[in-house]
Motif scaffolding. Structure first.
Motif, short mmCIF file in Angstrom:
data_model
loop_
_atom_site.label_atom_id
_atom_site.label_comp_id
_atom_site.label_asym_id
_atom_site.label_seq_id
_atom_site.Cartn_x
_atom_site.Cartn_y
_atom_site.Cartn_z
N GLY A 236 0.80 -1.42 0.12
CA GLY A 236 0.08 0.34 -0.23
C GLY A 236 1.07 1.17 0.33
O GLY A 236 0.03 1.95 -0.11
N ARG A 237 1.50 1.04 0.93
CA ARG A 237 2.71 2.29 0.73
C ARG A 237 3.52 2.46 -0.26
O ARG A 237 3.52 3.47 -0.75
N SER A 238 3.90 1.29 -1.22
CA SER A 238 4.54 1.97 -2.44
C SER A 238 3.78 2.54 -3.66
O SER A 238 4.21 2.56 -4.28
N PHE A 239 2.31 1.67 -3.47
CA PHE A 239 1.44 2.41 -4.16
C PHE A 239 1.23 3.42 -4.73
O PHE A 239 0.91 4.57 -5.44
N ALA A 240 0.70 3.50 -3.25
CA ALA A 240 0.92 5.45 -2.87
C ALA A 240 1.95 6.61 -3.12
O ALA A 240 1.73 8.04 -3.82
N GLU A 242 4.23 5.30 -5.44
CA GLU A 242 4.29 5.08 -7.10
C GLU A 242 3.03 6.34 -7.96
O GLU A 242 3.01 7.19 -8.29
N ARG A 243 2.07 6.13 -6.95
CA ARG A 243 0.63 6.98 -7.25
C ARG A 243 1.49 8.90 -7.59
O ARG A 243 1.25 9.12 -7.99
N TYR A 244 2.22 9.14 -6.53
CA TYR A 244 2.24 10.33 -5.87
C TYR A 244 2.86 10.33 -7.70
O TYR A 244 3.18 12.49 -7.97
N THR A 245 4.25 9.88 -7.81
CA THR A 245 5.30 10.03 -8.48
C THR A 245 3.85 10.84 -10.08
O THR A 245 4.48 10.60 -10.85
N LEU A 246 4.09 9.39 -10.13
CA LEU A 246 2.86 9.24 -11.62
C LEU A 246 2.41 11.03 -11.64
O LEU A 246 2.05 11.62 -13.01
N TRP A 247 1.20 11.16 -10.53
CA TRP A 247 0.36 12.45 -10.18
C TRP A 247 1.17 13.75 -10.57
O TRP A 247 0.83 14.75 -11.10
N LEU A 248 2.55 13.90 -10.40
CA LEU A 248 3.48 14.71 -10.79
C LEU A 248 3.85 14.72 -12.02
O LEU A 248 3.97 16.24 -12.68
N ARG A 249 3.68 13.06 -12.46
CA ARG A 249 4.37 13.56 -14.32
C ARG A 249 3.04 13.56 -14.64
O ARG A 249 3.15 14.65 -15.94
N SER A 250 1.78 13.10 -14.23
CA SER A 250 0.59 14.03 -15.33
C SER A 250 -0.18 14.97 -15.40
O SER A 250 -0.64 16.34 -15.83
N VAL A 251 0.64 16.03 -14.07
CA VAL A 251 0.05 17.78 -14.39
C VAL A 251 1.62 18.06 -15.19
O VAL A 251 1.44 19.14 -16.19
N TRP A 252 3.04 17.73 -14.69
CA TRP A 252 3.92 18.48 -15.92
C TRP A 252 3.78 18.61 -16.63
O TRP A 252 4.03 19.01 -17.89
N PHE A 253 4.00 16.81 -18.00
CA PHE A 253 4.26 16.53 -18.81
C PHE A 253 2.85 17.21 -20.28
O PHE A 253 3.13 17.82 -20.71
N PRO A 254 1.47 17.50 -19.50
CA PRO A 254 0.41 18.20 -20.37
C PRO A 254 1.10 19.26 -19.95
O PRO A 254 0.37 20.35 -21.02
N THR A 255 1.19 19.81 -19.54
CA THR A 255 1.56 21.07 -19.24
C THR A 255 2.99 21.68 -20.19
O THR A 255 2.64 22.97 -20.28
#
Length: 582
Positions: A236-240, A242-255
């Motif tokens: 669960g901690r590993s998932f959280a 990885e989800r955080y770094t995925l969120w960073l990319r999902s904000v940065w790349f489209p911008t």
């Protein structure tokens, strides 16, 4: 969460990266030069096309068009050739740097104090040697060369765009604030995010390793549900993470991708206005638009590989952190030159957890050539004391000296030349029997190797192997029994020739008759050496010069076997129990 090894800070990572590339100045300069020439060759086509458009507007001939087409083809071909060799040089440099990184990491791991590894557990170290090394390999092989290419191409393209005309170049700057703000936002969060992601993965590995290694204990004590909950929590901690770094990319790349489109549109609109007001020619507007369009690819690659660099940077920080631990505290220097062989423990205390000493105020002097046996109930602190006397752990308080010099302050090679520890845990390395025995002395002759094997009563079964000393053992080779593997470990010690040996139940996996014979063989071969034997079999104590009884982290009795039996204390009770007497 488990205790983990340290992580290097950003300054250490940058300093180490600079050091690595400074070792190869020629290769780095060649790669940069080739990438620059390739980028310059790629800049010719937009400029030539702009001039062609202007020439068509002004009126031109078919010959001029053909010449421009041939020139563009030549530059494209030159760019392809230069890019090929630039990538080749870059990848070769990357492989060379990666090889050095791996070699240094192995050296760092092998130089780690055993106490540090034991505190951290195997999961974190396993993750660093596998996942982090793989991530760093991808970064060095691909991210670094691709980033160099993208950076050089971007800088030169911007320079070419400025040369076309400052006015038509200005619209591309509209993307700079967006890129700057979004990238800064991302870089402030990404390193910590990727470190947290790798640390969470280490926890998963540690938990799984503990469960697998202790599977019988888990089953016997019915701990399945607890271990499943532990694993679920780690995942669960590993998932959280990885989800955080995925969120960073999902904000940065489209911008960032939005910022690619804006300069092209702005250049066309502003360029059209400049053209209509006779402030720029059609050729300049065309060339500028093509250059801005050409910028999209290197900038996109630069930002994409920048994310990979964050992953690699986090992995490098974890690999460098292996040796960033606080050095083991050396004992206070005492008089002496270290040439003596007397091993002395004075006021020694040690704890694995703060505030809970497992060894308490040990005072012990082991005379050169003496055979000292340490006995006592399980969990009394015998093995810990043995590790302290062997210099594996530095004492929390007090000192352990050899020849009057603190043992923990000696260089590792010198320490092992004087005092060596062999435990019931052993390992057979992949290689020949001779290679395994000769580990402490790679230059040992066959006669010396055979003598060491003979000393531990192993030469007979070694000669019976298919190829004798040349038989390959270890994973994929000839299978050895636990007793044979332990005899190889003891033969290494004979060949290493330290003046003091600490044997922590070293013959526990050999049947009693073989163990008895082996100890007699060692007694004959190791004459004049100091031997500290930690064992549950009391025949070892019977043969020793003195016996130390360890209970609750203290030495409660010390003296010859006969004296302790006559004293009718703890040792006498153990001896009676050993012989089956009530």
């Amino acid at each position: 969460m488990t205790v983990q090894l340290p992580v290097a800070n950003a300054a250490q990572v940058r300093r180490y990266a600079r050091t690595l590339f400074r070792r190869h100045p020629r290769a780095l300069a060649a790669a940069l030069a080739l990438h620059a020439f390739a980028a310059i060759a790629g800049l010719a086509a937009p400029r030539l096309l702009g001039e062609l458009v202007q020439a068509v507007q002004d009126g031109t001939t078919r010959l001029t068009v053909d010449k421009v087409a041939v020139a563009i083809a030549v530059f494209v071909l030159a760019q392809s050739v230069l890019t090929r060799y630039a990538r080749l040089v870059s990848f070769r440099l990357g492989e060379r740097v990666l090889a050095e990184l791996r070699e240094e990491f192995v050296r760092r791991v092998l130089a780690l104090p055993l106490s540090t590894v034991e505190r951290a557990g195997t999961g974190d170290l396993l993750t660093r040697t596998s996942r982090d090394v793989d991530a760093l390999a991808r970064t060095v092989r691909f991210a670094v060369p691709e980033t160099l290419i993208a950076l050089v191409t971007t800088v030169l393209t911007l320079g070419a765009l400025a040369l076309v005309g400052p006015l038509v170049a200005l619209p591309c700057l509209v993307a700079v604030p967006i890129l700057w703000a979004s990238t800064r936002w991302y870089l402030r969060r990404a390193p910590a995010g990727y470190l947290r992601e790798n640390a969470a993965y280490s926890d998963v590995n540690e938990g799984l390793a503990e469960t697998v290694e202790g599977a019988r204990t888990v089953e016997a004590l019915r701990l399945l549900r607890q271990r499943v909950r532990r694993t679920d929590g780690d995942i669960g901690r590993s998932f959280a993470a990885e989800r955080y770094t995925l969120w960073l990319r999902s904000v940065w790349f489209p911008t960032a991708e939005i910022s690619y489109v804006i300069p092209t549109v702005a250049t066309l609109l502003v360029g059209g206005l400049l053209y209509t007001h006779h402030l720029a020619s059609l050729g300049q507007v065309t060339a500028a638009t093509l250059y801005v369009q050409q910028l999209i690819d290197p900038v996109d690659r630069l930002l994409s590989w920048l994310d990979e660099l964050q992953v690699g940077g986090a992995s490098l920080a974890r690999l460098l952190g292996v040796s960033s631990d606080e050095p083991e505290r050396p004992a206070k220097p005492l008089p002496g030159n270290g040439n003596g062989r007397e091993l002395v423990a004075t006021g020694v205390r040690y704890s694995y957890v703060d505030g809970r000493d497992v060894v308490r105020g040990i005072d012990l002097a082991v005379r050169p050539g003496e055979r000292l046996a340490m006995v006592g109930p399980s969990g009394a602190g015998k093995s810990t004391l043995g590790r302290l006397l062997a210099g594996i752990h530095p004492p929390r308080a007090g000192s352990v000296t050899v020849g009057g010099v603190p043992l923990a302050s000696l260089p590792l090679a010198e320490r092992r030349r004087r005092v060596a520890l062999v435990t019931q845990e052993h390992h057979v390395f992949v290689g020949t029997v001779a290679d395994n025995v000769a580990l402490p002395r790679p230059d040992a002759t066959e006669a010396e190797i055979r003598a060491a094997l003979r000393a531990v009563d192993a030469l007979g079964w070694v000669d019976a192997l298919p190829a004798g000393l040349s038989t390959v053992v270890g994973s994929g080779g000839e299978t050895l029994t636990p007793a044979q593997a332990q005899q190889l470990a003891l033969a290494r010690l004979v060949l290493a020739d330290p003046h003091t040996l600490v044997l922590d139940e070293a013959t526990s996996l050999i049947d009693p008759r073989a163990a008895r014979h082996l100890e007699r063989s060692l007694g004959a071969v190791l004459a004049g050496r100091t031997v500290i034997a930690i064992a549950h079999r009391l025949h070892t104590a019977h043969d020793a010069d003195r016996v130390a009884v360890v209970a609750d982290g203290r030495i409660t009795e010390l003296g010859p076997h006969t004296d302790l039996v006559a004293a009718d204390g703890d040792y006498a009770a153990l001896w009676s129990s050993w012989h089956g007497k009530p």
